[in-house]
Design an enzyme around this catalytic site. Structure first.
Site, short mmCIF file in Angstrom:
data_model
loop_
_atom_site.label_atom_id
_atom_site.label_comp_id
_atom_site.label_asym_id
_atom_site.label_seq_id
_atom_site.Cartn_x
_atom_site.Cartn_y
_atom_site.Cartn_z
N CYS A 48 73.53 -41.84 63.32
CA CYS A 48 74.68 -41.12 62.76
C CYS A 48 74.29 -39.72 62.29
CB CYS A 48 75.29 -41.92 61.61
SG CYS A 48 76.73 -41.11 60.88
N CYS A 77 76.19 -38.57 59.18
CA CYS A 77 75.71 -39.12 57.90
C CYS A 77 74.35 -38.53 57.53
CB CYS A 77 75.54 -40.64 57.96
SG CYS A 77 76.71 -41.53 58.97
N ASP A 78 73.46 -38.38 58.50
CA ASP A 78 72.05 -38.12 58.18
C ASP A 78 71.55 -36.73 58.57
OD1 ASP A 78 71.88 -40.74 57.25
OD2 ASP A 78 71.38 -41.52 59.24
#
Ligand code: NAP
Length: 302
Positions: free
Chosen positions: A131, A134-135
């Site tokens: 992701c 997200c990261d």
């Protein structure tokens, strides 16, 4: 109490099915495992959902959730383990009890596939991610590798260039399967370097990822690339393990034109079924059709 329909999965297909079921005055329950929204919440920007020229996956799904709640859709968080088919009444077995229903819509979507290379599991959460939304932030200013050549890979590679120094896109062929518009954007992006015809062999490091080992399929040449992270976008697999209905070779549910599966009263909607196109637009269309089909099925058994 026996529900008219239990919808399994709270992504675009499930929430759309919920909205249509409630507007058809069906007694509906939606069961979701983790959180509402589905995989699309991991996408930073959508440009192909009509009516929303630019919207983040999270923002779009918050609106769908709000929309479903406006019609008082009952939502429960639990892990579905089994659907016991008792004919006209089915039992959905979950981690938090059993629920009876006269029809079921499976809208469980997909989860990211693993590549199965050394280091992939070991470094998950310590440099390996599925992701970028997200990261990506954790890799600001670093070089990263990204594996895959589909829509997810290319959209997320472009996104990563906003924060990282360089993205090596490692792809097993010399042609991408992503949408042409995103291919063009990626080819023009100076921070993206393609590593064509190559397979990721391993991910290595001490505490966190330090390098990837890549093998060229045409020349057998082995290359080491120093990177601080690896993003895996090698496709998806359906969350259909608990469904005992006909599936294709990859586990996707096979449906008829009304989205019925091989089990009467069980329907499938969205990415978890065999289909030519997996988009939010097609998932919400599926949700609508599956709810109407379930309603017609109930009318037939009454
Ligand atoms: P995908 O379209 O299945 O692409 C997977 C990619 O991983 C392909 O390039 C494939 O290579 C590669 N791959 C698969 N197995 C591999 C292996 N063992 N080793 C190396 N590479 C491997 O998956 P996705 O990109 O996650 O997309 C899933 C679905 O969501 C698709 O239907 C997609 O269109 C849709 N989606 C759409 C959008 C959008 O519309 N913007 C965004 C995201 C996702 P090959 O090409 O050689 O097979």
């Amino acid at each position: 109490m026996v529900y008219d329909v239990i919808i399994i999965g709270g992504g675009p297909a499930g929430l759309s099915a919920g909205i249509y079921a409630k507007r058809a005055m069906m007694n509906a329950l939606l069961i979701e495992k983790v959180g509402l929204g589905g995989q699309i919440t991991k996408t930073h920007m959508l440009e192909n959902y009509p009516g929303f020229p630019e919207v983040s996956g999270m923002e779009l799904m918050e609106k769908m959730e709000e929309h479903a709640k406006k019609f008082d859709l009952e939502i429960k968080f639990a892990d579905v383990r089994q659907i016991k088919d008792g004919g006209d009444v089915k039992t959905v077995v979950t981690s938090d009890g059993e629920f009876e229903t006269r029809s079921v819509i499976v809208a469980t979507g997909t989860r990211p596939k693993k590549l199965g290379v050394p280091g992939e599991d070991e470094f998950t959460g310590r440099g390996v991610s599925t992701c970028a939304t997200c990261d990506g932030f954790f890799f600001t200013g670093k070089d990263v590798a990204l594996v895959g050549g589909g829509d997810s890979a290319i959209v997320e590679a472009i996104f990563l260039t906003k924060m990282v120094n360089k993205v090596y896109v490692i792809h097993r062929r010399d042609e991408l399967r992503a949408e042409k518009i995103n291919q063009e954007r990626a080819f023009k992006n100076p921070k993206i370097e393609f590593v064509w015809n190559s397979n990721l062999q391993s991910i290595e490091g001490t505490n966190t990822v330090e390098k990837v080992i890549v093998k060229n399929k045409l020349t057998d040449e082995i290359t080491e690339i120093q990177v601080g992270g690896v993003f895996m976008y090698v496709g998806v697999e359906p969350g259909t393990d608990f469904v005992e209905a006909d599936k294709d070779g990859n586990g996707f549910l096979i449906t008829g034109p009304d989205l019925s599966t091989s089990v009467p009263g069980i329907f499938a909607a969205g990415d978890c079924r065999t289909t030519l196109l997996r988009q939010v637009a097609t998932a919400v269309a599926d949700g609508a059709l599956a709810a109407v089909s379930a309603e017609r099925y109930l009318a037939g058994i009454e």
